[in-house]
Design an enzyme around this catalytic site. Sequence first.
Site, short mmCIF file in Angstrom:
data_model
loop_
_atom_site.label_atom_id
_atom_site.label_comp_id
_atom_site.label_asym_id
_atom_site.label_seq_id
_atom_site.Cartn_x
_atom_site.Cartn_y
_atom_site.Cartn_z
N CYS A 111 -1.08 5.77 9.61
CA CYS A 111 0.04 5.27 10.03
C CYS A 111 -0.35 3.89 10.84
CB CYS A 111 0.77 6.22 11.12
SG CYS A 111 2.09 7.08 10.46
N SER A 170 11.27 5.85 15.11
CA SER A 170 10.24 5.71 15.67
C SER A 170 10.62 5.13 17.23
CB SER A 170 9.29 4.33 15.32
OG SER A 170 9.02 4.79 13.87
N LEU A 171 10.45 6.11 17.99
CA LEU A 171 11.13 5.82 19.35
C LEU A 171 10.00 5.14 20.31
CD1 LEU A 171 13.80 6.19 21.03
CD2 LEU A 171 12.78 8.41 21.71
N HIS A 172 8.97 5.84 20.57
CA HIS A 172 7.75 5.45 21.45
C HIS A 172 8.06 5.20 22.94
CE1 HIS A 172 5.71 5.62 17.87
NE2 HIS A 172 6.19 4.62 17.15
N CYS A 191 6.45 -7.14 7.07
CA CYS A 191 7.40 -6.57 7.95
C CYS A 191 8.00 -7.57 8.88
CB CYS A 191 7.06 -5.23 8.55
SG CYS A 191 8.28 -4.46 9.55
N CYS A 246 6.25 -4.78 16.05
CA CYS A 246 5.83 -3.64 16.97
C CYS A 246 4.35 -4.14 17.28
CB CYS A 246 5.68 -2.46 16.05
SG CYS A 246 7.50 -2.01 15.59
N SER A 285 11.76 6.71 7.56
CA SER A 285 11.67 6.27 9.06
C SER A 285 11.91 4.98 9.40
CB SER A 285 10.13 6.50 9.07
OG SER A 285 9.69 6.25 10.54
N CYS A 313 3.21 8.56 1.15
CA CYS A 313 3.94 7.67 2.01
C CYS A 313 4.07 6.31 1.33
CB CYS A 313 2.94 7.42 3.17
SG CYS A 313 3.21 6.35 4.48
N CYS A 369 1.22 -2.24 15.67
CA CYS A 369 1.20 -1.78 13.91
C CYS A 369 0.61 -2.89 13.23
CB CYS A 369 2.86 -1.41 13.57
SG CYS A 369 2.85 -1.23 11.73
N GLU A 425 0.91 -1.35 0.00
CA GLU A 425 0.02 0.16 0.11
C GLU A 425 0.85 1.32 -0.09
OE1 GLU A 425 -3.89 -1.62 2.28
OE2 GLU A 425 -2.50 -1.08 3.46
N1 SAH Z 1 9.24 0.51 10.06
C1 SAH Z 1 9.40 2.08 9.92
C2 SAH Z 1 8.35 2.83 8.99
C3 SAH Z 1 7.08 2.05 9.08
S1 SAH Z 1 5.84 2.54 10.33
C4 SAH Z 1 9.28 2.62 11.26
O1 SAH Z 1 9.16 1.88 12.32
O2 SAH Z 1 9.55 3.76 11.61
C5 SAH Z 1 5.87 4.61 10.21
C6 SAH Z 1 5.49 4.78 11.64
O3 SAH Z 1 3.99 4.64 12.06
C7 SAH Z 1 6.44 4.68 12.70
O4 SAH Z 1 6.56 5.99 13.29
C8 SAH Z 1 5.27 3.87 13.40
O5 SAH Z 1 5.96 3.79 14.83
C9 SAH Z 1 4.06 4.24 13.30
N2 SAH Z 1 3.03 3.54 13.65
C10 SAH Z 1 2.80 2.19 13.71
N3 SAH Z 1 1.62 1.76 13.89
C11 SAH Z 1 0.91 2.75 14.19
C12 SAH Z 1 -0.47 3.23 14.54
N4 SAH Z 1 -1.20 2.26 15.00
N5 SAH Z 1 -0.74 4.37 15.01
C13 SAH Z 1 -0.12 5.36 14.72
N6 SAH Z 1 1.33 5.06 14.29
C14 SAH Z 1 1.76 4.19 14.02
#
Ligand code: SAH
Length: 345
Positions: free
Chosen positions: A339, A220-222, A114, A118, A197, A107, A121, A94
């Site tokens: 996202c 993507s730190l979180h 993947c 996570c 990213s 995007c 996601c 996508e």
């Molecule tokens: N693998 C890469 C790029 C893909 S994810 C990464 O981890 O950065 C792109 C962004 O979407 C990342 O910052 C990820 O943490 C965020 N993301 C993933 N799931 C999400 C969700 N359910 N809601 C909001 N952002 C999300």
Amino acid sequence: MENTKKNIRVLTKDELIQFFEQHDMSSYRGKQVYQWLWQKGVHDFDSMTNLPLEHRELLKANFQINHIKIHAKQKSKDGTVKNAVQLYDQLVVESVLIPTARRTTACVSSQVGCSLDCTFCATASLKRIRNLNPDEIYDQVVIINQQSLAYYKRPLSNIVFMGMGEPLMNYKNVLASIDKITDPEGLGISPKKITVSTSGIPKIIRKMADDGVKFRLAVSLHSARQEIRDKIMPFATKFPLDELLKSLQYWYALTKNRITFEYIVWGGVNDSKLDIQALVKFCLQVPSKVNLIQYNPIDGNLMKQAPSKTIDAYMKTLIDSKIQVTYRRSRGEDIDAACGQLANK
Ligand code: SAH
């Protein structure tokens, strides 16, 4: 199976030139073919009208031209467009067009599925099937650029590698796609408008710095607390935060390019004072800014975005510590284009 010949679009400009030289033909033919493939985007060798017939036949005998095609398209009420694009082997990824008042952003996906896990996601449930080729990444940008022109009468302004997949686990092909996206003989888009990213793979972050890349980096730190990050991004046990930080300091030293930290705040996960303090401490160790992201719920997941007063507390503490912070609202939620929602349905 018709897909038996080599995809000509995996060749670099130099390799195309060499191909003609090896066949005792002029090297400039390689450049012409490169332009047809990347700048003009033709789908068959007969369209390469400035090539003699003999050259076209030679190409046909050796290669095929792979192209992605739009398999399905959905438009959100906020103007976001989600494309399911089909690859040469029928797999689907996508890509999303995100319009705002001043920008149109593409995007794009870098992998089918993947390999990371996570917990928040949707793409993580797919497993990694394969890496995308450079041309498959490039074509997503081309398609979205065309849509941007058709729907919004302006070309694409930004590209983010925030679709499906982990770009740094497909580094070579991501880099090759960016070479062609930025090449004046490709799309000619400035690398400053491109953001890659990553969930944070220290070894590749160092490699990117060594390679002198010019695009922007988002991580993507979180969570800046190892024990929390290990829970929500289980692969992170292999890439500890102190190693990640060192690689980011190395990145900044070489590129002078500030890092963006993507960060979602969930209730009961990373919403305590301790979490905020850990983030501030982390950010102060490398030139960076924070992008707080709205959480997009995914099917079968119980995680919930923290209430706005917690987000406000994050924002205030960051600002008080002189760390720049922005809040990113979801786009395209109604069509699962936001996202983390890719592949949700
Ligand atoms: N693998 C890469 C790029 C893909 S994810 C990464 O981890 O950065 C792109 C962004 O979407 C990342 O910052 C990820 O943490 C965020 N993301 C993933 N799931 C999400 C969700 N359910 N809601 C909001 N952002 C999300």
